[in-house]
Write an enzyme that holds these catalytic residues in place. Structure first.
Site, PDB file in Angstrom:
ATOM      1  N   HIS A   1       0.853  -1.195   0.000  1.00 56.94           N
ATOM      2  CA  HIS A   1       0.000   0.000   0.000  1.00 56.94           C
ATOM      3  C   HIS A   1       0.884   1.239   0.000  1.00 56.94           C
ATOM      4  O   HIS A   1       2.112   1.133  -0.013  1.00 56.94           O
ATOM      5  CB  HIS A   1      -1.027   0.002   1.139  1.00 56.94           C
ATOM      6  CG  HIS A   1      -0.474   0.230   2.510  1.00 56.94           C
ATOM      7  ND1 HIS A   1       0.051  -0.769   3.282  1.00 56.94           N
ATOM      8  CD2 HIS A   1      -0.387   1.363   3.274  1.00 56.94           C
ATOM      9  CE1 HIS A   1       0.446  -0.279   4.454  1.00 56.94           C
ATOM     10  NE2 HIS A   1       0.192   1.015   4.468  1.00 56.94           N
TER      11      HIS A   1
ATOM     12  N   ASP B   1       6.004   3.256   5.126  1.00 55.88           N
ATOM     13  CA  ASP B   1       6.589   2.027   5.673  1.00 55.88           C
ATOM     14  C   ASP B   1       6.530   0.873   4.679  1.00 55.88           C
ATOM     15  O   ASP B   1       7.101  -0.196   4.917  1.00 55.88           O
ATOM     16  CB  ASP B   1       5.942   1.633   7.004  1.00 55.88           C
ATOM     17  CG  ASP B   1       4.437   1.438   6.925  1.00 55.88           C
ATOM     18  OD1 ASP B   1       3.829   1.852   5.934  1.00 55.88           O
ATOM     19  OD2 ASP B   1       3.870   0.883   7.887  1.00 55.88           O
TER      20      ASP B   1
END
Length: 238
Positions: free
Chosen positions: A87, A91
């Site tokens: 996504h 991170d």
């Protein structure tokens, strides 16, 4: 079993890169970033194939990009050939531009590609529109979009032969009773999306969440329980 990259440090105030064997050919790697001045671990994964190494998401800690590549090449005598981001948050995507500069093929879904552009995050070189299966060397894996959850674009990756589910931030570790960062979450749709994954990929041997431990395979049900409790709490406050 795990090992630290000897003599190398992460960002100031955070631990160094950690690589933990999962099962044959699969490894979970963890980097850290400061959130509210507290080091937070971020799990990603890589797979060693006969045609090179495949990364699933990138280090969160920008100081660990080259460290990870060097560690993998030293350990496995292989180079990274592909990276898939699950996504658009940093991170998962912070290292995409770095990897592209190294000549590594980088992929995400079209939803992730578009959200990276909107939010000015690093962008993959290639994207796919529908659920897609990849074959790299002697391994096959499937990128699956279950619907909105932690973010509008979150996908999971399934390895059918090994029964490994890599969930990224869509799945919460059983070590936490919090949903974490829900700034971009859809709390109404997330439970439905989790149920789709449970139905589509039953009885996984391993479930890898985006943060904290993966010592058991109960992360999907735990995530659903947390979302149910959160919904009941919210409903009670209306």
């Amino acid at each position: 079993m795990s090992f630290l990259s000897t003599g190398l440090c992460g960002q100031p105030g955070t631990p160094a890169l950690k690589i933990s064997p999962l099962t044959e050919a699969f490894y979970v790697y963890t980097t850290y970033s400061l959130y509210n001045k507290v080091p937070v671990p971020s799990n990603s994964m890589y797979l060693v194939t006969t045609e090179g190494i495949v990364m699933f998401d990138t280090p969160w800690d920008t100081t660990q990009f080259q460290v990870l590549l060097d560690s993998m090449e030293l350990r496995h005598h292989q180079k990274v050939v592909l990276c898939l981001s699950t996504h658009f948050h940093a991170d998962r995507t912070a290292g995409l531009s770095f990897l592209k500069q190294k000549g590594i093929s980088t992929y995400s879904s079209k939803k992730t590609f578009d959200l990276c552009k909107i939010h000015k995050e690093n962008i993959a070189a290639f994207y796919f529109v529908n659920d897609t299966s990849f074959t790299v060397g002697n391994h096959v894996f499937q990128a699956y979009y279950p619907g909105e959850g932690h973010s509008k674009d979150n996908i999971v990756v399934w390895f059918n032969k090994e029964k490994i589910l890599y969930g990224g931030c869509f799945i919460k570790s059983t070590e936490t009773n919090e949903l974490g960062n829900i700034r971009d979450a859809n709390l109404m749709e997330w439970p439905k999306s989790v149920r789709k994954v449970i139905k589509k990929f039953p009885r996984p041997a391993y479930v890898i969440p985006g943060h904290l431990g993966w010592e058991n395979n109960k992360g999907l049900q735990h995530t659903l329980n947390l979302l149910t409790a959160s919904g009941e709490k919210h409903h009670g406050n209306l």
